[in-house]
Motif scaffolding. Sequence first.
Motif, PDB file in Angstrom:
ATOM      1  N   ALA A  20       0.862   3.829  -3.046  1.00  8.77           N
ATOM      2  CA  ALA A  20       0.336   5.158  -2.726  1.00  8.77           C
ATOM      3  C   ALA A  20       1.325   6.256  -3.088  1.00  8.77           C
ATOM      4  CB  ALA A  20      -0.019   5.227  -1.245  1.00  8.77           C
ATOM      5  N   THR A  27      -1.627  13.325  -1.753  1.00  4.71           N
ATOM      6  CA  THR A  27      -2.417  13.653  -0.572  1.00  4.71           C
ATOM      7  C   THR A  27      -2.101  15.055  -0.100  1.00  4.71           C
ATOM      8  OG1 THR A  27      -0.712  12.676   0.823  1.00  4.71           O
ATOM      9  CG2 THR A  27      -2.534  11.253   0.202  1.00  4.71           C
ATOM     10  N   VAL A  56       0.836  -1.202   0.000  1.00 10.79           N
ATOM     11  CA  VAL A  56       0.000   0.000   0.000  1.00 10.79           C
ATOM     12  C   VAL A  56       0.870   1.251   0.000  1.00 10.79           C
ATOM     13  CG1 VAL A  56      -1.521   1.405   1.454  1.00 10.79           C
ATOM     14  CG2 VAL A  56      -2.069  -0.986   1.031  1.00 10.79           C
ATOM     15  N   LYS A  57       1.895   1.244   0.847  1.00 10.64           N
ATOM     16  CA  LYS A  57       2.779   2.405   0.943  1.00 10.64           C
ATOM     17  C   LYS A  57       3.484   2.668  -0.383  1.00 10.64           C
ATOM     18  CE  LYS A  57       6.595   4.223   3.725  1.00 10.64           C
ATOM     19  NZ  LYS A  57       7.534   3.932   4.845  1.00 10.64           N
ATOM     20  N   VAL A 108      -6.134   6.933   1.678  1.00 16.63           N
ATOM     21  CA  VAL A 108      -5.343   6.193   0.701  1.00 16.63           C
ATOM     22  C   VAL A 108      -5.921   4.792   0.496  1.00 16.63           C
ATOM     23  CG1 VAL A 108      -3.117   5.034   0.353  1.00 16.63           C
ATOM     24  CG2 VAL A 108      -3.183   7.458   0.944  1.00 16.63           C
ATOM     25  N   ASP A 166      -3.919   8.129   5.701  1.00 15.14           N
ATOM     26  CA  ASP A 166      -3.801   6.676   5.558  1.00 15.14           C
ATOM     27  C   ASP A 166      -5.150   6.044   5.244  1.00 15.14           C
ATOM     28  OD1 ASP A 166      -1.131   6.910   6.093  1.00 15.14           O
ATOM     29  OD2 ASP A 166      -1.286   6.336   8.197  1.00 15.14           O
ATOM     30  N   ILE A 175      -0.916   8.192  -5.691  1.00 10.89           N
ATOM     31  CA  ILE A 175      -1.901   9.036  -5.008  1.00 10.89           C
ATOM     32  C   ILE A 175      -1.233  10.254  -4.385  1.00 10.89           C
ATOM     33  CG2 ILE A 175      -3.516   9.135  -3.064  1.00 10.89           C
ATOM     34  CD1 ILE A 175      -4.248   6.285  -3.600  1.00 10.89           C
ATOM     35  N   GLN A 200      -9.102   5.098  -1.558  1.00 13.09           N
ATOM     36  CA  GLN A 200      -8.824   5.453  -2.942  1.00 13.09           C
ATOM     37  C   GLN A 200      -8.233   4.282  -3.725  1.00 13.09           C
ATOM     38  OE1 GLN A 200      -6.721   9.336  -1.851  1.00 13.09           O
ATOM     39  NE2 GLN A 200      -7.532   9.814  -3.868  1.00 13.09           N
ATOM     40  N   LEU A 201      -7.320   3.547  -3.111  1.00 11.98           N
ATOM     41  CA  LEU A 201      -6.715   2.407  -3.796  1.00 11.98           C
ATOM     42  C   LEU A 201      -7.746   1.340  -4.121  1.00 11.98           C
ATOM     43  CD1 LEU A 201      -3.304   1.948  -1.917  1.00 11.98           C
ATOM     44  CD2 LEU A 201      -3.672   2.808  -4.234  1.00 11.98           C
TER      45      LEU A 201
END
Length: 264
Positions: free
Chosen positions: A84, A90, A80-81, A103, A100, A88, A106-107
Amino acid sequence: MRRVVGMDIHRTFAEVVFWEDGRLRHFGRVDMTRSGLEAFGRGLEKTDEIVVEATGNAMAVVRVLGPYVAQAIVANPMQVKAIAHARIKTDKTDKTDKIDAGVLAQLQASGFLPEVWVPDAATDRLRRLVARCNQVVRHRTRVKNEVHAILQAHLVPQCPHADLFNQRGRDWLTRQVLPDDERLAIARHIREIDRLGDDLAELDADIAKDTTDNPDVARLLTITGVNVTVASGIVAAIGDIGRFSEPQKLVSYVGLTPASFVSC
């Protein structure tokens, strides 16, 4: 209308952000208790999707909120990190927990969420039993090493028997010259080793009871050197083997793929 609920979960609370119609809306905090999560779940829609990162209490959150929504998903935090950062943007002035949670939502909404397989209740229980068994074994090994360290510190020669902690080894140990305080320490360690041995026997019995009718465990037991605990650990780690479309993916999942080395 599709709605995705991102939850950044902590020990006592979860920060919640809703993704809806391409926009993020901060919901606020939810108490990380069963009653708090159930109250939150009752306010959700059956078509909602919930996303949390894999943490120590993620599976519990999924099991509590799962019945209230269409899908409860656990995400791989490391992936994820990475995704992102690449995809993405932010608001850097926003709070980290809100970021967090947003994110995650959105993912999932964009189809880029790296999902983690959620085991069924039986597999989850078996994983806990195997993990506790491993913890007891490691603890017992540490205590045994403390006894060996005491003997080494006082120049006691190596035990002539194969196992210092069987009856012959313990009889030999009582004949060694040691200060009184060290002898008392060893006695405490021996009692702890025996207690841990009893705990381990109970855990082994629980594991055997849970896997008596498991055909995968029975098949693994036909391999030389594989006992019930080892076989159960393998089955618990893999879960539903049908989720692997080919053998190579299973080998990669359990970390048995040989590394390729290229000489410079």
